[in-house]
Write an enzyme that holds these catalytic residues in place. Structure first.
Site, PDB file in Angstrom:
ATOM      1  CB  CYS A 147     -64.712  18.890  -3.543  1.00  0.00           C
ATOM      2  SG  CYS A 147     -65.815  17.947  -4.486  1.00  0.00           S
ATOM      3  CB  SER A 204     -55.256  42.974  -1.992  1.00  0.00           C
ATOM      4  OG  SER A 204     -56.212  41.985  -1.737  1.00  0.00           O
TER       5      SER A 204
HETATM    6  P1  NAD Z   1     -57.951  40.706   1.009  1.00  0.00           P
HETATM    7  O1  NAD Z   1     -57.936  42.092   0.515  1.00  0.00           O
HETATM    8  O2  NAD Z   1     -59.110  40.193   1.795  1.00  0.00           O
HETATM    9  O3  NAD Z   1     -56.643  40.444   1.866  1.00  0.00           O
HETATM   10  C1  NAD Z   1     -55.369  40.960   1.530  1.00  0.00           C
HETATM   11  C2  NAD Z   1     -54.560  41.049   2.815  1.00  0.00           C
HETATM   12  O4  NAD Z   1     -53.234  41.456   2.532  1.00  0.00           O
HETATM   13  C3  NAD Z   1     -55.126  42.066   3.777  1.00  0.00           C
HETATM   14  O5  NAD Z   1     -55.389  41.417   5.000  1.00  0.00           O
HETATM   15  C4  NAD Z   1     -54.038  43.128   3.906  1.00  0.00           C
HETATM   16  O6  NAD Z   1     -53.973  43.671   5.184  1.00  0.00           O
HETATM   17  C5  NAD Z   1     -52.806  42.349   3.559  1.00  0.00           C
HETATM   18  N1  NAD Z   1     -51.712  43.144   2.997  1.00  0.00           N
HETATM   19  C6  NAD Z   1     -51.777  44.046   1.980  1.00  0.00           C
HETATM   20  N2  NAD Z   1     -50.559  44.505   1.686  1.00  0.00           N
HETATM   21  C7  NAD Z   1     -49.690  43.883   2.517  1.00  0.00           C
HETATM   22  C8  NAD Z   1     -48.290  43.900   2.654  1.00  0.00           C
HETATM   23  N3  NAD Z   1     -47.518  44.650   1.870  1.00  0.00           N
HETATM   24  N4  NAD Z   1     -47.724  43.106   3.602  1.00  0.00           N
HETATM   25  C9  NAD Z   1     -48.489  42.306   4.415  1.00  0.00           C
HETATM   26  N5  NAD Z   1     -49.832  42.267   4.317  1.00  0.00           N
HETATM   27  C10 NAD Z   1     -50.439  43.020   3.362  1.00  0.00           C
HETATM   28  O7  NAD Z   1     -57.705  39.806  -0.290  1.00  0.00           O
HETATM   29  P2  NAD Z   1     -57.831  38.223  -0.499  1.00  0.00           P
HETATM   30  O8  NAD Z   1     -59.232  37.875  -0.803  1.00  0.00           O
HETATM   31  O9  NAD Z   1     -57.144  37.497   0.590  1.00  0.00           O
HETATM   32  O10 NAD Z   1     -57.011  38.073  -1.853  1.00  0.00           O
HETATM   33  C11 NAD Z   1     -55.613  38.340  -1.859  1.00  0.00           C
HETATM   34  C12 NAD Z   1     -55.056  38.421  -3.255  1.00  0.00           C
HETATM   35  O11 NAD Z   1     -55.064  37.134  -3.856  1.00  0.00           O
HETATM   36  C13 NAD Z   1     -55.847  39.320  -4.178  1.00  0.00           C
HETATM   37  O12 NAD Z   1     -54.980  39.969  -5.070  1.00  0.00           O
HETATM   38  C14 NAD Z   1     -56.725  38.383  -4.910  1.00  0.00           C
HETATM   39  O13 NAD Z   1     -57.147  38.897  -6.143  1.00  0.00           O
HETATM   40  C15 NAD Z   1     -55.812  37.194  -5.065  1.00  0.00           C
HETATM   41  N6  NAD Z   1     -56.587  35.965  -5.155  1.00  0.00           N
HETATM   42  C16 NAD Z   1     -56.002  34.864  -5.589  1.00  0.00           C
HETATM   43  C17 NAD Z   1     -56.743  33.698  -5.688  1.00  0.00           C
HETATM   44  C18 NAD Z   1     -56.148  32.450  -6.147  1.00  0.00           C
HETATM   45  O14 NAD Z   1     -56.832  31.475  -6.355  1.00  0.00           O
HETATM   46  N7  NAD Z   1     -54.883  32.399  -6.281  1.00  0.00           N
HETATM   47  C19 NAD Z   1     -58.065  33.664  -5.354  1.00  0.00           C
HETATM   48  C20 NAD Z   1     -58.620  34.802  -4.872  1.00  0.00           C
HETATM   49  C21 NAD Z   1     -57.869  35.939  -4.741  1.00  0.00           C
END
Ligand code: NAD
Length: 565
Positions: free
Chosen positions: A412, A266
């Protein structure tokens, strides 16, 4: 935010079955979806009202949750409830065909639209971070993202490796609510995945729910197992309890370069989302409380190392892309590093051609709670789209490999493409579900919604609208028009948020729900909304000059005045 509400403890997830507490199914659907977001099986940290994506919340406080529940139970069939950043603030008589709930989350005026100002207001209890589907009550667990992740990797495989990830190793970070879909999406594409995650409990959760195969604490051992599986052409996924930046550097030290590298930590939120290197989770959590400024600094330092390591892997031959968490944007902004953008975002690289055709992550949930209802909708997909091989393959894989979390649901990617009757793909499917409900083949109404990451519903210059052909990456009129149009078309819930995916000030996006209760009214609403909503994707990309979108507009008869190739 206060202590968890007694009624939340009583519910422990969405109510199910055919008896309803509200005046109508549209209000009931809102109540069930809110509670589904906060189901301990679905949300990441429901006691703190957090659903996913860092601090993406479903309600501003536990008092606000209780108030929303009372309002929904009492809401008439001709009334509209207003939710402002997770708190109910007004209720008006409108009309039966108007939305029952309108939601605005996290929006700030341009010059004030920063995390700093947001956090000040949040600390005073005046605003809430709604992420995308958290504050709009449309989250369905990790499944919500899995097809998007699967399709993105499938497109990457088509572009780079003859359509398959067999024998390829994908390295990533973050196994949270959304990121947790990555290992399964890789193995569904026949590949091998190594994922770093600092929080062991998150790895365990993905293993319990079948998204990741195993946890290996020693990186060397994880790499050996991954290489052996890739050599044998086997599917394999492993979670490694380590900071991603540290892991990528250690891989470089060992001369191990994966085929593909991406990330879903995140990193959009340096304070409450990303974990800095050099601290355990508990130490970092304590530092965040005692010295937030120091936390920010060390967090950004780690992000810079993280980006440097990705760039070095790219130099050495890995295919690198950012997976929508604003990692590049953070490093560019805070470290003044333009080269952070030397690897692409996933939308321009793999998803935009789909957006041009109005394709996006359509999803639906069975309000009955009965998994058979979703299996019946899977059948409906097979009946309606027998010629769409990739879609049918997805439905087979989803049935085989995805466990339901909370209300049974399915996702989907469907688009605009009209049939001989002028019905879009999305409308055809929604009308079929509505008929199945009317005929009693499905136990109770089905609610249809989507991700905010959709064809015509988002402005996000570092993600969905990165590198638009006409340079309109930051123009936010489009999502606003999308929300207004879906209200005009009569969607049952409509929401507008700031900051989802990439953080406050970096995006504006919208969502909608339609409740298919088997009535003629629902059929008419579905027909309209599933024309206007994907239609906005076609219009937005045609206006930007994309040939695919102009072709779709011509083939499917979408009116685009002043269209220009
Ligand atoms: P989340 O907060 O539920 O999970 C993030 C995870 O990353 C946590 O489990 C945390 O412990 C881990 N983390 C944080 N820093 C870390 C590091 N330096 N090293 C290892 N682990 C680390 O978030 P999420 O819902 O899984 O979303 C993740 C990211 O992806 C967010 O930035 C979100 O906005 C983005 N996102 C992208 C899409 C997409 O379609 N591409 C969709 C939704 C979310």
């Amino acid at each position: 935010i206060g202590e968890p509400s007694d009624q939340w403890y009583d519910y422990q997830g969405a109510p199910t079955g055919t008896d309803i507490e509200c005046e109508g199914w549209r209000q009931e659907a809102a109540l069930r979806m809110l509670n589904n977001n906060l189901d301990p099986e679905v949300g990441e940290d429901p006691e703190d009202l957090v659903v996913y994506g860092g601090t993406g919340r479903a309600a501003r406080s536990w008092d606000a949750y209780d108030a929303i529940m009372s309002e929904l139970r009492d809401l008439g069939d001709d009334e509209t409830l207003l939710i402002q950043s997770g708190k109910p603030v007004g209720r008006f008589t409108t009309r039966e065909r108007a939305p029952r709930v309108l939601i605005a989350n996290s929006n700030l005026v341009g010059n004030w639209d920063t995390w700093e100002h947001f956090h000040e207001l949040e600390a005073e209890g005046k605003i809430m971070y709604g992420q995308m589907t958290a504050g709009s009550w449309a989250y369905i667990g990790t499944q919500g993202i899995i097809q998007g992740t699967y399709e993105t990797l499938a497109e990457l495989a088509r572009q780079e490796y003859d359509g398959d990830l067999e024998g390829r190793i994908v390295v990533t970070g973050g196994l949270g609510g959304m990121g947790g879909a990555q290992p399964l999406a890789v193995t569904m594409n026949h590949g091998v995945c190594i994922a770093a995650e600092v929080d062991e409990a998150r790895i365990d959760r993905r293993i319990e729910t079948g998204y990741c195969q195993e946890k290996v604490a020693d990186l060397g051992e994880a790499i050996e197992r991954a290489e052996a599986a890739a050599e044998r052409g086997e599917r394999y996924s492993v979670g490694v309890p380590v900071n991603t930046a540290d892991m990528l550097e250690a891989m470089l030290d060992r001369d191990f370069v994966p085929d593909v590298i991406t990330d879903q930590t995140s990193s959009h939120d340096e304070l409450e989302g990303y974990y800095p290197s050099g601290y355990t989770v508990a130490e970092a959590d304590a530092l965040r409380e005692s010295a937030p400024e120091t936390y920010r600094e060390v967090s950004i330092d780690t992000m810079e190392r993280h980006v440097d390591a990705i760039l070095e892997h790219q130099q050495r031959g890995a295919t690198a892309f950012e997976y929508g968490n604003n990692l590049r944007g953070q490093v560019k902004e805070h470290c003044d590093r333009d080269d952070a953008f030397d690897f692409p975002g996933f939308v321009p690289a793999y998803v935009r051609p789909l957006f041009c055709r109005g394709k996006g992550p359509f999803r639906w949930a069975a309000l009955s709670g009965n998994p058979d209802d979703i299996h019946r909708t899977d059948e409906a997909i097979r009946e309606l789209f027998p010629e769409k091989d990739a879609l049918l393959r997805w439905i087979d894989l989803a049935q085989e490999q995805i466990q339901f979390q909370g209300l049974p649901s399915r996702v989907c990617w469907l688009g605009y493409e009209t049939d001989d009757d002028g019905l879009t793909e999305r409308a055809r499917f929604a009308l079929r579900i509505n008929r199945l409900v009317a005929e009693g083949e499905i136990d109770a109404p089905v609610v249809v919604t989507r991700d905010h990451l959709d064809a015509g519903s988002v402005a996000s210059p570092n993600r969905e609208t990165e590198a638009m052909k006409d340079g309109t990456d930051a123009v936010a009129d489009w999502p606003i028009l999308n929300a207004l149009l879906n209200c005009a078309a009569g969607a049952d819930i409509v929401s507008v948020h700031d900051g989802g995916g990439v953080g406050i000030g970096n995006s504006l996006h919208t969502n909608n729900h339609v409740v298919l209760d088997g009535t003629d009214r629902a059929a008419e609403t579905a027909k309209r909304v599933y024309t206007t909503d994907p239609g906005m994707g076609v219009v937005r990309h045609a206006d930007a000059g994309y040939d695919d979108a102009i072709d779709e507009a011509e083939q499917s008869d979408v009116a685009v005045p002043m269209r220009d190739r």
